[in-house]
Write a protein that holds these residues in place. Structure first.
Motif, PDB file in Angstrom:
ATOM      1  N   THR A  13       0.838  -1.200   0.000  1.00 55.82           N
ATOM      2  CA  THR A  13       0.000   0.000   0.000  1.00 55.82           C
ATOM      3  C   THR A  13       0.871   1.248   0.000  1.00 55.82           C
ATOM      4  OG1 THR A  13      -0.119   0.002   2.415  1.00 55.82           O
ATOM      5  CG2 THR A  13      -1.914  -1.100   1.226  1.00 55.82           C
ATOM      6  N   ASN A  14       0.251   2.340  -0.417  1.00 61.99           N
ATOM      7  CA  ASN A  14       0.914   3.631  -0.423  1.00 61.99           C
ATOM      8  C   ASN A  14      -0.162   4.696  -0.547  1.00 61.99           C
ATOM      9  OD1 ASN A  14       2.997   5.535  -0.446  1.00 61.99           O
ATOM     10  ND2 ASN A  14       4.227   4.292  -1.845  1.00 61.99           N
ATOM     11  N   THR A  15       0.201   5.945  -0.326  1.00 58.50           N
ATOM     12  CA  THR A  15      -0.735   7.042  -0.516  1.00 58.50           C
ATOM     13  C   THR A  15      -0.828   7.372  -2.000  1.00 58.50           C
ATOM     14  OG1 THR A  15       1.017   8.679  -0.243  1.00 58.50           O
ATOM     15  CG2 THR A  15      -0.221   8.063   1.740  1.00 58.50           C
ATOM     16  N   TRP A  16      -1.784   8.205  -2.352  1.00 66.15           N
ATOM     17  CA  TRP A  16      -1.953   8.607  -3.750  1.00 66.15           C
ATOM     18  C   TRP A  16      -0.671   9.242  -4.266  1.00 66.15           C
ATOM     19  CZ3 TRP A  16      -1.722  13.251  -6.341  1.00 66.15           C
ATOM     20  CH2 TRP A  16      -2.238  13.266  -7.635  1.00 66.15           C
ATOM     21  N   SER A  17      -0.124  10.191  -3.495  1.00 64.05           N
ATOM     22  CA  SER A  17       1.101  10.860  -3.943  1.00 64.05           C
ATOM     23  C   SER A  17       2.303   9.912  -3.899  1.00 64.05           C
ATOM     24  CB  SER A  17       1.379  12.116  -3.107  1.00 64.05           C
ATOM     25  OG  SER A  17       1.548  11.770  -1.749  1.00 64.05           O
ATOM     26  N   GLY A  18       2.307   8.976  -2.954  1.00 66.02           N
ATOM     27  CA  GLY A  18       3.380   7.995  -2.887  1.00 66.02           C
ATOM     28  C   GLY A  18       3.417   7.112  -4.119  1.00 66.02           C
TER      29      GLY A  18
END
Length: 110
Positions: A58-63
C-alpha cells in the motif's frame, strides 16, 4: 534510536531553499520533527493496515505517483491513518489514505 543526520541536514537545507521566509534554525527544527515522526507514522500505518486486514503493498496517492503509478479513477482507499507531518513545524496530525497495489496502474508515458 539512531537518526540519519545526513538525511536530516539535507531535508533542512531543502526546506530552507524552498521557504525563504523561514530561518535555517526553523528548517532544522522541522527536519528533526519529521525524522522523529517517521517511526511513529510507520507504527500507525502498520496498525491501521492490520486493523483493516490489508496484506497487499500500500501507499498514498502521492506515494504511488512518485513511484510511477496512478490510482485508478474511482478507487476507494483501503484504510486511513492519522500521521504527524513534521515538515510544517506544527506537529499536527493529518489524515492519510492508503491505496493497494491492485488499485493502481502504471502512468501512461506520452
Amino acid at each position: 534510536m539512531k537518526y540519519d543526520l545526513r538525511k536530516i541536514m539535507l531535508r533542512a537545507w531543502r526546506l530552507y531553499r524552498e521557504n525563504k521566509e523561514l530561518s535555517f534554525g526553523e528548517c532544522l527544527h522541522r527536519a528533526w520533527l519529521s525524522a522523529k515522526a517517521e517511526e511513529v507514522n510507520a507504527k500507525r500505518i502498520e496498525a491501521a493496515k492490520a486493523t483493516a486486514g490489508v496484506e497487499e503493498e500500500t501507499n498514498t496517492w502521492s506515494g504511488w505517483k512518485k513511484l510511477g503509478y496512478e490510482v485508478i479513477h474511482g478507487s476507494k482507499a483501503l484504510f486511513g491513518a492519522d500521521l504527524i507531518w513534521g515538515s510544517r513545524g506544527d506537529g499536527k496530525v493529518y489524515k492519510a489514505r492508503f491505496f493497494g497495489r491492485s488499485q493502481v496502474q502504471e502512468l501512461a508515458t506520452a
